[in-house]
Design a protein around this motif. Structure first.
Motif, PDB file in Angstrom:
ATOM      1  N   ALA A 126     -14.043  -6.544   3.917  1.00 21.51           N
ATOM      2  CA  ALA A 126     -14.302  -5.107   4.009  1.00 21.51           C
ATOM      3  C   ALA A 126     -13.000  -4.325   4.160  1.00 21.51           C
ATOM      4  CB  ALA A 126     -15.231  -4.821   5.185  1.00 21.51           C
ATOM      5  N   SER A 127     -12.077  -4.840   4.934  1.00 17.36           N
ATOM      6  CA  SER A 127     -10.785  -4.190   5.131  1.00 17.36           C
ATOM      7  C   SER A 127      -9.993  -4.146   3.831  1.00 17.36           C
ATOM      8  CB  SER A 127      -9.991  -4.928   6.209  1.00 17.36           C
ATOM      9  OG  SER A 127      -8.706  -4.370   6.379  1.00 17.36           O
ATOM     10  N   ALA A 128     -10.014  -5.254   3.095  1.00 16.54           N
ATOM     11  CA  ALA A 128      -9.301  -5.313   1.814  1.00 16.54           C
ATOM     12  C   ALA A 128      -9.860  -4.288   0.834  1.00 16.54           C
ATOM     13  CB  ALA A 128      -9.395  -6.717   1.232  1.00 16.54           C
ATOM     14  N   LYS A 129     -11.151  -4.072   0.899  1.00 16.12           N
ATOM     15  CA  LYS A 129     -11.779  -3.074   0.030  1.00 16.12           C
ATOM     16  C   LYS A 129     -11.286  -1.670   0.385  1.00 16.12           C
ATOM     17  CE  LYS A 129     -15.923  -3.870  -1.252  1.00 16.12           C
ATOM     18  NZ  LYS A 129     -17.408  -4.050  -1.320  1.00 16.12           N
ATOM     19  N   VAL A 130     -11.136  -1.407   1.681  1.00 21.24           N
ATOM     20  CA  VAL A 130     -10.599  -0.116   2.109  1.00 21.24           C
ATOM     21  C   VAL A 130      -9.187   0.085   1.559  1.00 21.24           C
ATOM     22  CG1 VAL A 130      -9.852   1.248   4.110  1.00 21.24           C
ATOM     23  CG2 VAL A 130     -12.010  -0.002   4.192  1.00 21.24           C
ATOM     24  N   LEU A 131      -8.380  -0.968   1.605  1.00 22.93           N
ATOM     25  CA  LEU A 131      -6.994  -0.882   1.136  1.00 22.93           C
ATOM     26  C   LEU A 131      -6.891  -0.794  -0.381  1.00 22.93           C
ATOM     27  CD1 LEU A 131      -5.268  -3.528   3.444  1.00 22.93           C
ATOM     28  CD2 LEU A 131      -5.219  -1.036   3.685  1.00 22.93           C
ATOM     29  N   GLY A 132      -7.912  -1.290  -1.075  1.00 10.86           N
ATOM     30  CA  GLY A 132      -7.871  -1.299  -2.531  1.00 10.86           C
ATOM     31  C   GLY A 132      -7.334  -2.581  -3.117  1.00 10.86           C
ATOM     32  N   ALA A 133      -7.257  -3.644  -2.312  1.00 15.48           N
ATOM     33  CA  ALA A 133      -6.800  -4.941  -2.818  1.00 15.48           C
ATOM     34  C   ALA A 133      -7.774  -5.466  -3.867  1.00 15.48           C
ATOM     35  CB  ALA A 133      -6.663  -5.939  -1.674  1.00 15.48           C
ATOM     36  N   ALA A 134      -7.237  -6.158  -4.866  1.00 19.56           N
ATOM     37  CA  ALA A 134      -8.060  -6.641  -5.976  1.00 19.56           C
ATOM     38  C   ALA A 134      -8.822  -7.905  -5.618  1.00 19.56           C
ATOM     39  CB  ALA A 134      -7.173  -6.907  -7.191  1.00 19.56           C
ATOM     40  N   ALA A 142      -2.046  -0.342   0.289  1.00 15.16           N
ATOM     41  CA  ALA A 142      -2.803   0.816  -0.193  1.00 15.16           C
ATOM     42  C   ALA A 142      -1.989   1.623  -1.196  1.00 15.16           C
ATOM     43  CB  ALA A 142      -3.219   1.692   0.989  1.00 15.16           C
ATOM     44  N   ARG A 143      -0.700   1.779  -0.964  1.00 15.83           N
ATOM     45  CA  ARG A 143       0.159   2.508  -1.906  1.00 15.83           C
ATOM     46  C   ARG A 143       0.226   1.785  -3.241  1.00 15.83           C
ATOM     47  NH1 ARG A 143       5.978   5.499  -1.216  1.00 15.83           N
ATOM     48  NH2 ARG A 143       6.621   5.317  -3.392  1.00 15.83           N
ATOM     49  N   PHE A 144       0.388   0.466  -3.203  1.00 15.01           N
ATOM     50  CA  PHE A 144       0.414  -0.305  -4.449  1.00 15.01           C
ATOM     51  C   PHE A 144      -0.896  -0.146  -5.218  1.00 15.01           C
ATOM     52  CE2 PHE A 144       3.628  -3.529  -2.567  1.00 15.01           C
ATOM     53  CZ  PHE A 144       4.685  -2.744  -2.987  1.00 15.01           C
ATOM     54  N   ALA A 145      -1.998  -0.190  -4.499  1.00 16.32           N
ATOM     55  CA  ALA A 145      -3.313  -0.066  -5.142  1.00 16.32           C
ATOM     56  C   ALA A 145      -3.451   1.291  -5.835  1.00 16.32           C
ATOM     57  CB  ALA A 145      -4.421  -0.257  -4.118  1.00 16.32           C
ATOM     58  N   VAL A 146      -2.993   2.358  -5.168  1.00 14.50           N
ATOM     59  CA  VAL A 146      -3.041   3.697  -5.754  1.00 14.50           C
ATOM     60  C   VAL A 146      -2.193   3.747  -7.028  1.00 14.50           C
ATOM     61  CG1 VAL A 146      -2.357   6.102  -5.411  1.00 14.50           C
ATOM     62  CG2 VAL A 146      -3.564   4.870  -3.596  1.00 14.50           C
ATOM     63  N   GLN A 147      -1.099   2.996  -7.039  1.00  8.61           N
ATOM     64  CA  GLN A 147      -0.206   2.967  -8.196  1.00  8.61           C
ATOM     65  C   GLN A 147      -0.733   2.088  -9.329  1.00  8.61           C
ATOM     66  OE1 GLN A 147       3.397   1.605  -6.294  1.00  8.61           O
ATOM     67  NE2 GLN A 147       4.049   3.680  -5.727  1.00  8.61           N
ATOM     68  N   GLY A 148      -1.870   1.443  -9.107  1.00 12.76           N
ATOM     69  CA  GLY A 148      -2.460   0.615 -10.143  1.00 12.76           C
ATOM     70  C   GLY A 148      -1.960  -0.814 -10.182  1.00 12.76           C
ATOM     71  N   LYS A 149      -1.251  -1.236  -9.145  1.00 13.75           N
ATOM     72  CA  LYS A 149      -0.762  -2.607  -9.084  1.00 13.75           C
ATOM     73  C   LYS A 149      -1.843  -3.527  -8.512  1.00 13.75           C
ATOM     74  CE  LYS A 149       3.950  -0.925  -8.421  1.00 13.75           C
ATOM     75  NZ  LYS A 149       5.097  -0.798  -7.486  1.00 13.75           N
ATOM     76  N   LYS A 150      -1.869  -4.742  -8.984  1.00 23.43           N
ATOM     77  CA  LYS A 150      -2.850  -5.715  -8.507  1.00 23.43           C
ATOM     78  C   LYS A 150      -2.327  -6.381  -7.246  1.00 23.43           C
ATOM     79  CE  LYS A 150      -5.283  -9.963  -9.815  1.00 23.43           C
ATOM     80  NZ  LYS A 150      -5.466 -11.007 -10.874  1.00 23.43           N
ATOM     81  N   VAL A 151      -3.079  -6.273  -6.164  1.00 24.97           N
ATOM     82  CA  VAL A 151      -2.691  -6.888  -4.896  1.00 24.97           C
ATOM     83  C   VAL A 151      -3.696  -7.973  -4.549  1.00 24.97           C
ATOM     84  CG1 VAL A 151      -2.197  -6.547  -2.448  1.00 24.97           C
ATOM     85  CG2 VAL A 151      -1.666  -4.722  -4.103  1.00 24.97           C
ATOM     86  N   VAL A 152      -3.194  -9.183  -4.351  1.00 26.41           N
ATOM     87  CA  VAL A 152      -4.019 -10.314  -3.940  1.00 26.41           C
ATOM     88  C   VAL A 152      -3.600 -10.710  -2.531  1.00 26.41           C
ATOM     89  CG1 VAL A 152      -4.687 -12.693  -4.417  1.00 26.41           C
ATOM     90  CG2 VAL A 152      -4.241 -11.119  -6.315  1.00 26.41           C
ATOM     91  N   ILE A 153      -4.560 -10.803  -1.641  1.00 25.49           N
ATOM     92  CA  ILE A 153      -4.304 -11.220  -0.258  1.00 25.49           C
ATOM     93  C   ILE A 153      -4.763 -12.653  -0.092  1.00 25.49           C
ATOM     94  CG2 ILE A 153      -4.869 -10.828   2.171  1.00 25.49           C
ATOM     95  CD1 ILE A 153      -5.443  -7.865   1.357  1.00 25.49           C
ATOM     96  N   ALA A 154      -3.873 -13.506   0.379  1.00 27.93           N
ATOM     97  CA  ALA A 154      -4.221 -14.904   0.642  1.00 27.93           C
ATOM     98  C   ALA A 154      -4.157 -15.153   2.142  1.00 27.93           C
ATOM     99  CB  ALA A 154      -3.276 -15.853  -0.095  1.00 27.93           C
ATOM    100  N   VAL A 155      -5.301 -15.391   2.754  1.00 26.62           N
ATOM    101  CA  VAL A 155      -5.375 -15.713   4.183  1.00 26.62           C
ATOM    102  C   VAL A 155      -5.355 -17.231   4.289  1.00 26.62           C
ATOM    103  CG1 VAL A 155      -6.726 -15.499   6.290  1.00 26.62           C
ATOM    104  CG2 VAL A 155      -6.678 -13.613   4.655  1.00 26.62           C
ATOM    105  N   MET A 156      -4.316 -17.749   4.900  1.00 21.58           N
ATOM    106  CA  MET A 156      -4.036 -19.179   4.777  1.00 21.58           C
ATOM    107  C   MET A 156      -4.781 -20.065   5.764  1.00 21.58           C
ATOM    108  SD  MET A 156      -2.127 -19.150   2.170  1.00 21.58           S
ATOM    109  CE  MET A 156      -1.909 -20.916   2.178  1.00 21.58           C
ATOM    110  N   THR A 157      -5.237 -19.522   6.885  1.00 23.14           N
ATOM    111  CA  THR A 157      -5.842 -20.377   7.905  1.00 23.14           C
ATOM    112  C   THR A 157      -7.312 -20.057   8.128  1.00 23.14           C
ATOM    113  OG1 THR A 157      -5.263 -18.914   9.753  1.00 23.14           O
ATOM    114  CG2 THR A 157      -3.645 -20.601   9.121  1.00 23.14           C
ATOM    115  N   GLY A 158      -8.002 -21.068   8.622  1.00 25.20           N
ATOM    116  CA  GLY A 158      -9.407 -20.933   8.971  1.00 25.20           C
ATOM    117  C   GLY A 158      -9.767 -22.014   9.971  1.00 25.20           C
TER     118      GLY A 158
END
Length: 226
Positions: A61-69, A22-38
């Motif tokens: 939905a959680s990633a949207k709350v955090l501001g992840a790209a 969330a801090r990175f997102a506020v700073q304008g940094k691009k955050v990509v989350i990779a969930v590796m398992t399914g």
């Protein structure tokens, strides 16, 4: 700057570093989350395929709350990576790194109790070797802690998580907690590790290390100045 957060399972990213994301997102940094398992390609031995429909919806939905790209989902079989060939796990990580071209990579701690975490951490070490062309954009690699796994391995049999990098998340702790609340299928009662109370407690503890109200701790695994 592009930051890649590699999560063995959906919710690890919030537990381990939701406030930092969330801090990175506020700073304008691009955050990509990779969930590796399914579910994996073959029938899963434990969970029906429908299990992932709900948790992946929660993850988005959680990633949207955090501001992840962006959130990327892969299909390595959850809770089965100890019997999955290393080359398959390595290949999945390699593809993510090539796709994202990150400047910073965050990984689970290699000595977590959950073997999926160890397998993913090892694969990142292999795939992000700094002399490889696909890793030329990578400047730093850090490990995060996951309350339900990091501190439960038998003591003295493996290295303990001893953070040497701290991020002040005083302003984004509430965002982290709200992102965790979205994970209704994973959220636990307050006396258990995947709970709001536990996340607050750990953030308070890590905050005392650097003299702030709330922080997250990481282990610096590599820093490359080219």
């Amino acid at each position: 700057m592009t930051i890649l957060v590699i999560a063995p399972h959906a919710d690890d990213e919030v537990l381990g570093m939701g406030g930092t994301i969330a801090r990175f997102a506020v700073q304008g940094k691009k955050v990509v989350i990779a969930v590796m398992t399914g579910h994996g390609e073959a029938p899963h031995p434990i969970w029906p395929k429908e299990t992932w429909d709900k948790i992946r919806q929660e993850c988005r939905a959680s990633a949207k709350v955090l501001g992840a790209a962006e959130v990327i989902f892969l299909e390595l079989p959850a809770a089965c990576l100890d019997v999955t060939p290393a080359w398959q796990i390595n290949s999945a990580i390699e593809k993510v790194i090539a796709q994202v071209s990150p400047n910073v990579i965050y990984v689970p701690f290699a000595y977590d109790l959950h073997k999926d975490h160890g397998s993913i951490a090892y694969a990142v070490t292999v795939a992000a070797r700094p002399y490889l062309s696909r890793a030329k954009t990578v400047e730093r690699v850090l490990a995060y802690e996951t309350l339900s796994e990091t501190h439960l391995a038998p003591p003295y049999l493996a290295p303990a998580f001893q953070p040497n990098v701290f991020v002040d998340i005083t302003e984004t702790l509430d965002t982290k907690l709200n992102a965790m609340r979205v994970y209704e299928s994973q959220l636990q009662e307050d006396h258990l590790p995947r709970s709001i109370a536990a996340l607050k407690a750990l953030a308070t503890l890590r905050g005392t290390h650097i003299g702030c109200n709330a922080a997250e701790g990481f282990v610096l695994l590599g820093e490359y100045v080219r």
